[in-house]
Every structure is written in C-alpha cells, then in structure tokens.
Design an enzyme around this catalytic site. Structure first.
Site, PDB file in Angstrom:
ATOM      1  N   ASP A  95       0.826  -1.221   0.000  1.00 36.30           N
ATOM      2  CA  ASP A  95       0.000   0.000   0.000  1.00 36.30           C
ATOM      3  C   ASP A  95       0.856   1.265   0.000  1.00 36.30           C
ATOM      4  O   ASP A  95       0.660   2.170  -0.815  1.00 36.30           O
ATOM      5  CB  ASP A  95      -0.919   0.032   1.236  1.00 36.30           C
ATOM      6  CG  ASP A  95      -1.956  -1.086   1.235  1.00 36.30           C
ATOM      7  OD1 ASP A  95      -2.482  -1.389   0.152  1.00 36.30           O
ATOM      8  OD2 ASP A  95      -2.223  -1.639   2.312  1.00 36.30           O
TER       9      ASP A  95
ATOM     10  N   ASP B  85      -7.502   1.316  10.255  1.00 32.63           N
ATOM     11  CA  ASP B  85      -6.318   2.156  10.392  1.00 32.63           C
ATOM     12  C   ASP B  85      -6.540   3.588   9.905  1.00 32.63           C
ATOM     13  O   ASP B  85      -6.029   4.538  10.489  1.00 32.63           O
ATOM     14  CB  ASP B  85      -5.134   1.516   9.654  1.00 32.63           C
ATOM     15  CG  ASP B  85      -4.629   0.276  10.386  1.00 32.63           C
ATOM     16  OD1 ASP B  85      -4.864   0.185  11.603  1.00 32.63           O
ATOM     17  OD2 ASP B  85      -4.020  -0.595   9.746  1.00 32.63           O
TER      18      ASP B  85
HETATM   19  N1  ARG Z   1      -7.614  -5.792  12.321  1.00 34.24           N
HETATM   20  C1  ARG Z   1      -6.513  -5.281  13.055  1.00 34.24           C
HETATM   21  C2  ARG Z   1      -6.801  -3.874  13.520  1.00 34.24           C
HETATM   22  O1  ARG Z   1      -7.661  -3.269  13.002  1.00 34.24           O
HETATM   23  C3  ARG Z   1      -5.218  -5.373  12.319  1.00 34.24           C
HETATM   24  C4  ARG Z   1      -5.107  -4.582  11.078  1.00 34.24           C
HETATM   25  C5  ARG Z   1      -3.842  -4.908  10.429  1.00 34.24           C
HETATM   26  N2  ARG Z   1      -3.526  -4.005   9.387  1.00 34.24           N
HETATM   27  C6  ARG Z   1      -3.038  -4.393   8.232  1.00 34.24           C
HETATM   28  N3  ARG Z   1      -2.689  -3.485   7.415  1.00 34.24           N
HETATM   29  N4  ARG Z   1      -2.890  -5.657   7.947  1.00 34.24           N
HETATM   30  O2  ARG Z   1      -6.196  -3.387  14.419  1.00 34.24           O
END
Ligand code: ARG
Length: 401
Positions: free
Chosen positions: A15, A124
């Site tokens: 990304d 995120d």
């Molecule tokens: N689902 C988890 C969270 O929201 C982990 C996200 C992981 N991010 C990723 N880019 N794989 O905290």
C-alpha cells in the site's frame, strides 16, 4: 507552480509503496517518507532503499520502540486490553504513535500535507485521521488508496507496471507487525472456514514440546523482571515473544468487528501480549478486591474499544487511565507461568499485597474463619430472593420460567 511537499507514513509494504508513486503522479508531490520503528524487527536499510528507489525525495527513520513500549503497550497491559476478548490491539496501539510522528515531521518539513496508505475498508484510516486531526486540525490528509477506491489486485498490477519492488509475502497477505504482535489478513485467510497455514507465522515457530516455566515480576502493573533478571519493558517483551512463541503460544484467530461495519477474519500472533496479559490478570486477582476487579472489567472493555476505534486521544481514554493507574499501585508481585504446546497457564503467584489469605481459605485446623458467621450472612444475602419467590409462587408454579 510550486510542488507540494507530502509527508507519507511508509512501512515498505504494498500500500505505502504504491502511494509514493501515486502521490507523485496524481498530486505532483515531493514525497518525504517516514518509517516509525515500533519494534517490527525489519531491515530498515532495505525499507529506506525501497522508498528512495520508488521515488521518495527524502526518507526519515524514527526509532520509537521505547516510546511504544512505555507509553502505549504498558498502558494496554495495565488495562488487560483485548478487543473482543481476544485481540491485543498491536496495530491499534501503534497507529496513534505513527500518526503523532507524521504530525511532528510535517511541522519540521513545513508542510500542511500528510499521507497514509490505508484503504477505505479498514480501521487504520480511522486511527490515523482522528489522531492527526486531534494534533493538528490544519493538516490535509491524503490517502491515495482510499481516495481512488483501489483494490489490492489493482495495486499489485500498478506496482508491476511501474516496476515497484514488493516483498513476496506482501503479495499474498496484508501484514502489519510490531513489538506487540503481528496481524495477517487476506489471501486464503479470507475464507473464514479455512485453518491458517503454519507458514504464515513468524513469532510462533521452532516449536518445542517441552514445558517451560517462567517467572514474571510486576511492579505497579508493569512487568519488570523475567526469571529474576531485571529488564526494561521493551527487552522483556522481545524476550517473551521468543520464549512464548517457541512454545506455540499467542495465535489468535478472530472474526473481528471493524469500526467501519465490516466483519473480517483476522489472524494474529502475539506471544508476549497473550502471555503477559494472562500473568497480569492473574496477579490482579490476587491483590485487588472483588469490587475493584468487577468494575475494572467494565473499564477494560471500554478502554479496549476506544483504542480499537481510533480514539486514543479521546479524553475519556486518559480518564480511564487515571483509574487504571491508581489501581495498579498495588499490583506488585511474581507470577509463574507454564508454557507448553500452545498453552500458557499460570501455575503460581505471590505478592506482599495479596488479599488472598490461606489461613482464612484453608479447610484445615489452621482456619481462623468462624463458620457460624455464615448462617446470618446467608439469611440477609438471600432475603429478597426468598421473599420474592414466595410472592411469585402465587402467580405461577415455582421453577417455571
Ligand atoms: N484488524 C486489526 C486492527 O484493526 C489489524 C489490522 C492490520 N492491518 C493491516 N494493514 N494488515 O487493528
């Protein structure tokens, strides 16, 4: 026209790598990449080289491992923070820290533009955006993947066309890693009925079948020593990841409720987090009152939800921390843990502040507890239930629901 300077949070993955190129192409930007080390144990030279090769004008590396351990992870240990009772929040804890570094770099680079590589489907973006805006409402946030509604396949195609080097693992999964755990999503894991292949795990490996006993000492709710050796929190967690990981401890497989409404299948490995929280909870059971423990469950649930939901800087989180920290003053002592074949079980605990009193609890002659007191207590304790059942029995036969 003067080109705009953009400060991009850069992990080196798919990304954020395609973001560098998109920011240049779409926004005609001069990109400064920032990598924040939260204990992800990666080759940061390689990440810097990749950033520059893809087109960053400048790369900044920030070692935030101590800050992450002491200001973020330590609070989550004290809060026994597990979202949905299972996920130790590794990613969720690191995002506000990374966002705060982005804001700092934007100030030193004298720009009003920051960027991240989050998609519009995840948590995120929420964590980044709210933290950035809380710290500096004047910043503009660019999120090319979200803004262009790109799928992972489209990103991979773009990376190929543009000769952007992508690590092999990032082609198959979306991975986020730091000191507190590793999250693995995507690929075959999107079929929630399929068991994750062993090959995806990094922390939980080289498994031994033998039992390993380990003693953790806590002071004010924070682990301070492992098997009698004093360690700072960062080193202790790194050590625990190795030890518990080598006994298969710390895998979490969760159908997770994201903030944005989506249910997603997430796989984590977090050996230190799972085992240390287990120890911490156990020690609290020894030294806190029934009332404190029951109330703290409510606080823990709220704290975990706030942090998961991107609200690290919400004043309520700090208010809850005040309560948690106050309670932790008595959480001192030692916990003995047995690790074997994926299980971690507390087998002993001790503390100068223990409320547990063997002379009261014992069934032996040593007992100092006058059993006769119980009779009157039970009479009062059950009074309302006994009386109400008498009344109810006039309306319906007893025991029918
Ligand atoms: N689902 C988890 C969270 O929201 C982990 C996200 C992981 N991010 C990723 N880019 N794989 O905290």
């Amino acid at each position: 026209m003067v080109k705009k300077k953009v400060v991009l949070a850069y992990s080196g993955g798919l990304d954020t790598s395609v973001c560098i190129r998109y920011l240049q192409k779409i926004h005609d930007a001069i990109v400064t990449t920032v990598t924040v080390d939260c204990g992800q144990d990666e080759d940061f030279n390689e990440i810097e080289n990749r950033a520059l090769a893809v087109g960053a004008a400048r790369h900044i590396h920030i070692d935030s491992r101590e800050e992450f351990a002491n200001e973020y992870v330590s609070r989550s240990i004290k809060a026994n923070a597990l979202y949905q009772g299972k996920y130790p929040l590794a990613t969720a804890l690191a995002r506000p820290l990374i966002a705060s570094k982005l804001v700092e770099v934007a100030a030193t680079e004298a720009t009003n533009f920051v960027a991240h590589g989050c998609t519009g489907k995840g948590n995120d973006q929420v964590r980044f955006d709210i933290t950035i805006k809380s710290l500096n409402p004047d910043l503009n946030i660019l999120a090319p993947i979200r803004d262009m509604n790109l799928t992972r396949d489209e990103e991979l195609r773009f990376a190929m066309e543009e000769n952007i080097p992508i690590p092999l693992e990032a082609k198959n999964y979306s991975i986020d890693v730091n000191l507190w755990g590793r999250a693995i999503e995507g690929g075959e894991l999107e079929d929630a009925s399929v068991e994750p292949p062993e090959s995806i795990f990094h922390f939980v490996k080289n498994r031994s079948n033998e039992a390993r006993y380990i003693e953790i000492e806590f002071r004010s709710g924070i682990p301070i020593a492992l098997d009698g050796h004093s360690l700072n929190l960062l080193d202790l967690i790194e050590e625990m990841n190795k030890i518990a990981g080598s006994h298969g401890v710390g895998i979490v497989d969760l159908v997770e409720n994201r903030i944005v409404g989506i249910k997603s299948r997430e796989v984590y490995e977090a050996p230190a987090a799972i085992s240390l929280i287990e120890c911490h909870k156990d020690l609290e059971n020894l030294v806190l009152t029934d009332h404190e423990i029951n109330f703290k469950w409510i606080i823990e649930e709220k704290w975990s939800w706030l942090v998961y939901s991107g609200l690290w800087l919400e004043p309520l989180r700090r208010d809850l921390d005040e309560f948690i920290n106050r309670v932790q003053r008595r959480v001192n002592g030692k916990v003995r843990l047995r690790l074997q074949n994926g299980s971690c079980r507390v087998v002993g605990r001790s503390s100068k502040n223990a409320i547990y009193d063997p002379d009261t609890a014992t069934y032996s002659r040593r007992s100092v507890f006058d059993q006769r007191l119980a009779k009157g207590f039970i009479e009062l304790w059950g009074k309302q239930s006994v009386v109400s059942n008498k009344i109810i029995s006039k309306f319906e036969p007893l025991g029918e629901d």
